[in-house]
Design a protein around this motif. Structure first.
Motif, PDB file in Angstrom:
ATOM      1  N   ASP A 193      -5.338  -1.920   4.618  1.00 35.43           N
ATOM      2  CA  ASP A 193      -5.648  -0.549   4.238  1.00 35.43           C
ATOM      3  C   ASP A 193      -4.524   0.126   3.442  1.00 35.43           C
ATOM      4  OD1 ASP A 193      -3.782  -0.157   6.210  1.00 35.43           O
ATOM      5  OD2 ASP A 193      -5.104   0.938   7.570  1.00 35.43           O
ATOM      6  N   LYS A 194      -3.413  -0.579   3.240  1.00 39.58           N
ATOM      7  CA  LYS A 194      -2.347  -0.078   2.371  1.00 39.58           C
ATOM      8  C   LYS A 194      -2.416  -0.841   1.050  1.00 39.58           C
ATOM      9  CE  LYS A 194       1.029   1.680   5.709  1.00 39.58           C
ATOM     10  NZ  LYS A 194       0.117   1.716   6.846  1.00 39.58           N
ATOM     11  N   THR A 195      -2.492  -0.109  -0.048  1.00 42.61           N
ATOM     12  CA  THR A 195      -2.694  -0.737  -1.346  1.00 42.61           C
ATOM     13  C   THR A 195      -1.385  -0.859  -2.120  1.00 42.61           C
ATOM     14  OG1 THR A 195      -2.974   1.161  -2.816  1.00 42.61           O
ATOM     15  CG2 THR A 195      -4.835   0.602  -1.389  1.00 42.61           C
ATOM     16  N   PRO A 196      -1.307  -1.777  -3.070  1.00 42.84           N
ATOM     17  CA  PRO A 196      -0.108  -1.931  -3.899  1.00 42.84           C
ATOM     18  C   PRO A 196      -0.148  -1.084  -5.170  1.00 42.84           C
ATOM     19  CG  PRO A 196      -1.587  -3.744  -4.320  1.00 42.84           C
ATOM     20  CD  PRO A 196      -2.268  -2.875  -3.287  1.00 42.84           C
ATOM     21  N   VAL A 197      -1.140  -0.205  -5.298  1.00 43.30           N
ATOM     22  CA  VAL A 197      -1.285   0.595  -6.522  1.00 43.30           C
ATOM     23  C   VAL A 197      -1.247   2.085  -6.185  1.00 43.30           C
ATOM     24  CG1 VAL A 197      -2.678  -1.197  -7.642  1.00 43.30           C
ATOM     25  CG2 VAL A 197      -3.812   0.687  -6.443  1.00 43.30           C
ATOM     26  N   SER A 198      -0.960   2.883  -7.191  1.00 39.08           N
ATOM     27  CA  SER A 198      -0.967   4.330  -7.005  1.00 39.08           C
ATOM     28  C   SER A 198      -2.403   4.834  -6.984  1.00 39.08           C
ATOM     29  CB  SER A 198      -0.204   5.005  -8.141  1.00 39.08           C
ATOM     30  OG  SER A 198      -0.909   4.849  -9.372  1.00 39.08           O
ATOM     31  N   LYS A 199      -2.567   6.017  -6.434  1.00 33.74           N
ATOM     32  CA  LYS A 199      -3.889   6.629  -6.395  1.00 33.74           C
ATOM     33  C   LYS A 199      -4.388   6.890  -7.809  1.00 33.74           C
ATOM     34  CE  LYS A 199      -6.382  10.092  -3.686  1.00 33.74           C
ATOM     35  NZ  LYS A 199      -6.225  11.172  -2.670  1.00 33.74           N
ATOM     36  N   GLU A 200      -3.466   7.236  -8.711  1.00 33.02           N
ATOM     37  CA  GLU A 200      -3.832   7.490 -10.098  1.00 33.02           C
ATOM     38  C   GLU A 200      -4.390   6.242 -10.770  1.00 33.02           C
ATOM     39  OE1 GLU A 200      -1.806   9.123 -14.276  1.00 33.02           O
ATOM     40  OE2 GLU A 200      -0.535   8.549 -12.570  1.00 33.02           O
ATOM     41  N   LEU A 201      -3.695   5.102 -10.584  1.00 36.91           N
ATOM     42  CA  LEU A 201      -4.178   3.858 -11.194  1.00 36.91           C
ATOM     43  C   LEU A 201      -5.508   3.448 -10.564  1.00 36.91           C
ATOM     44  CD1 LEU A 201      -3.969   1.419 -13.014  1.00 36.91           C
ATOM     45  CD2 LEU A 201      -2.434   0.338 -11.331  1.00 36.91           C
ATOM     46  N   TYR A 202      -5.634   3.603  -9.267  1.00 36.79           N
ATOM     47  CA  TYR A 202      -6.886   3.270  -8.585  1.00 36.79           C
ATOM     48  C   TYR A 202      -8.043   4.063  -9.176  1.00 36.79           C
ATOM     49  CZ  TYR A 202     -10.461   3.148  -4.940  1.00 36.79           C
ATOM     50  OH  TYR A 202     -11.647   3.006  -4.261  1.00 36.79           O
ATOM     51  N   GLN A 203      -7.847   5.354  -9.396  1.00 35.47           N
ATOM     52  CA  GLN A 203      -8.908   6.200  -9.937  1.00 35.47           C
ATOM     53  C   GLN A 203      -9.286   5.763 -11.347  1.00 35.47           C
ATOM     54  OE1 GLN A 203     -10.752   8.276  -8.381  1.00 35.47           O
ATOM     55  NE2 GLN A 203      -9.605   8.475  -6.469  1.00 35.47           N
ATOM     56  N   GLY A 217      -6.970  -3.246  -6.929  1.00 33.77           N
ATOM     57  CA  GLY A 217      -6.314  -2.235  -6.118  1.00 33.77           C
ATOM     58  C   GLY A 217      -5.839  -2.677  -4.753  1.00 33.77           C
ATOM     59  N   PHE A 218      -6.014  -3.956  -4.387  1.00 29.77           N
ATOM     60  CA  PHE A 218      -5.685  -4.368  -3.031  1.00 29.77           C
ATOM     61  C   PHE A 218      -4.818  -5.627  -3.006  1.00 29.77           C
ATOM     62  CE2 PHE A 218      -9.120  -1.459  -2.631  1.00 29.77           C
ATOM     63  CZ  PHE A 218      -8.860  -0.786  -1.442  1.00 29.77           C
ATOM     64  N   LYS A 219      -4.250  -5.893  -1.837  1.00 31.18           N
ATOM     65  CA  LYS A 219      -3.300  -6.992  -1.692  1.00 31.18           C
ATOM     66  C   LYS A 219      -3.953  -8.363  -1.747  1.00 31.18           C
ATOM     67  CE  LYS A 219      -0.002  -4.294   1.052  1.00 31.18           C
ATOM     68  NZ  LYS A 219       0.698  -4.162   2.360  1.00 31.18           N
ATOM     69  N   GLY A 220      -5.225  -8.402  -1.471  1.00 28.46           N
ATOM     70  CA  GLY A 220      -5.907  -9.684  -1.457  1.00 28.46           C
ATOM     71  C   GLY A 220      -7.411  -9.529  -1.508  1.00 28.46           C
ATOM     72  N   PRO A 221      -8.133 -10.649  -1.543  1.00 27.76           N
ATOM     73  CA  PRO A 221      -9.607 -10.628  -1.669  1.00 27.76           C
ATOM     74  C   PRO A 221     -10.281 -10.491  -0.319  1.00 27.76           C
ATOM     75  CG  PRO A 221      -8.856 -12.879  -1.739  1.00 27.76           C
ATOM     76  CD  PRO A 221      -7.616 -12.035  -1.586  1.00 27.76           C
TER      77      PRO A 221
END
Length: 480
Positions: A193-203, A217-221
């Motif tokens: 539930d913790k992502t390696p990307v910023s909220k801005e990039l995710y959006q 947007g996530f650490k793995g599949p």
């Protein structure tokens, strides 16, 4: 002392159970879905003994409650190549090529599964595996950001890579190694539930396509759904509504039939899950993500190239007549058009067989009193075991079936349907902005990333039918 290796079928069986247990903890509604499907299947088997008998004849009865398929989405060619090697430890190979871009989903895919009948009975676990197509991102700056983000992640533990290499070097894994492999491999599919990307990039990624955000947007599949097999998907669809589980509006695939064909699929709507996005201050920003869902499938008989051509024609006809994408507002109208179109598709197994529309097992009926005489009259008492369907004429086989010496049983469809997969993805990503992508992907490009060719599923079914025919005729000859 020589190492004793665990069979890949057993490793796959253990992994599928571990995966199901993990997913049930992550998505409790999945457990509710399993209970519902189990109840429906129990009811069908008790009320329709002919279905139980069919499943017993084909060897599917014992695998029914174990049957699952999962789905994952990968971001790079390197991830896909290593995933192929991971699945190989479990006796799973890439079968089929699916281009979902024309249906508005920016991926191309394959299904990792076992291919031999006995292996499928041991564990029919399969994973629909998609590779993201970054080339379909129109924004060049965003495309580069996505590529850079994916290049930084490692979705496999060092230990699982070491065990994969050991399997490849030694030809197998010991019991202890197999147990460690299942534990380590499971980490690749776990939810973070913790992502390696910023909220801005995710959006920004989300604005392009929900699936792009889910992959990059996530650490793995993370496994985004596990799918049990039901014997009556319409009953499950109604049951979900009764239990307050929100189903998608449309059951994907062919209409309800007396003799099911290919694959019908539905799902409960994707969950909105809390996630934390990295920020420049070294902390996290709260947000949410929607992707993981519960899916159900009903499998029917595998179709020949002729049968698939007819299926595709009739499905396209119904969708064309509807004029828009099937959804909650037009579900009833769509089902009516679908059922009307599919009246042109025979709905009894004998006709499906005689017209060469579907694949079947040929089984000698042991208690057929006239098996010997029928075999002799049909001119097959001098069988040459060449494994070819040419060893007996169609007329002779029809005679054997009519006389009750041979039984036809459907070969279950083990694979997927691109239009249905796209419909499931789109419904659960809440993304209907993009109806199609220009620039179709190609199998050669996908296989280059995979590091191997994909098996042709139709050739596998043809081989299963041919092998059953040879075994059937040999059994009849033994009584001739």
């Amino acid at each position: 002392m020589k190492n004793i290796f665990i069979s890949s079928d057993d490793i796959r069986h253990d992994f599928s159970i571990a995966m199901s247990e993990m997913y049930q903890k992550e998505v409790p509604l999945y457990g509710d879905l399993i209970d519902l499907v189990t109840d429906v299947n129990t009811g069908v088997l008790s009320k329709q003994p002919e279905i139980r008998e069919q499943l017993e004849h084909t060897g599917e009865i014992d695998r029914l409650n174990l049957e699952r398929h999962g789905a994952i989405r990968l971001g790079t060619a390197a991830e896909l190549s290593m995933m192929r090697r991971l699945f190989a430890v479990m006796g799973m190979v890439p079968v089929g090529y699916y281009d979902l871009a024309p249906a508005g989903v920016p991926v191309h895919s394959t299904a990792f599964r076992a291919t031999e009948t006995q292996s499928l009975h041991k564990s029919p676990f399969r994973v629909f595996t998609s590779l993201l197509r970054l080339d379909l991102i129109a924004d060049k700056v965003l495309k580069q950001e996505a590529a850079d983000t994916l290049a930084k992640r490692n979705i496999f533990t060092d230990n699982v890579v070491s065990l994969i290499e050991r399997f490849e070097e030694k030809g197998g894994l010991t019991a202890d190694e197999a147990e460690r492999f299942v534990k380590e491999a499971l980490e690749t599919f776990r939810w973070h539930d913790k992502t390696p990307v910023s909220k801005e990039l995710y959006q920004k990624l989300l604005a392009q396509h929900g699936l792009i955000a889910d992959v990059v947007g996530f650490k793995g599949p993370h496994i985004n759904h596990l799918t049990p097999r039901t014997l009556d998907i319409d009953a499950v669809q109604a049951g979900m509504q009764a239990k307050g589980i929100p189903p998608k509006a449309i059951i994907e695939g062919p209409p309800r039939r007396d003799c099911p064909i290919l694959l019908r699929q539905t799902s409960f709507k994707a969950l909105e899950e809390a996630v934390s996005f990295e920020n420049s201050a070294g902390g996290y920003d709260s947000g949410h993500h929607t992707a993981r869902f519960g899916e159900i499938e009903q499998r029917g008989v595998a179709l020949t190239p002729k049968g698939r051509e007819l299926y595709d024609k009739l499905l396209s006809q119904a969708r064309s007549q509807l004029g828009v994408t099937p959804n909650a507002n037009n579900a009833s109208e769509y089902y009516q058009k679908l059922e009307k179109s599919f009246k042109a598709f025979p709905d009894d197994y004998q006709t499906l067989h005689d017209e060469g529309l579907a694949y079947f097992y040929y089984q000698a009926v042991n208690d057929a009193q006239d098996a010997s005489s029928v075999s002799s009259k049909s001119g097959i008492n001098e069988l040459e075991g060449n494994g070819s369907n040419d060893i007996i004429s169609k007329q002779a086989m029809t005679h054997l079936i009519e006389q009750g010496a041979v039984r036809l049983e459907p070969i279950v469809y083990e694979d997927f349907l691109p239009v249905s997969a796209a419909g499931i993805f789109q419904s659960n990503l809440h993304d209907d902005k993009q109806s199609s992508y220009e620039g179709n992907s190609n199998q050669q490009e996908f296989e280059g990333a995979l590091g191997a060719g994909v098996h042709n599923e139709l050739e596998l079914y043809q081989a299963m039918q041919a092998q059953s025919l040879e075994a059937c005729l040999m059994a009849l000859n033994s009584h001739a």
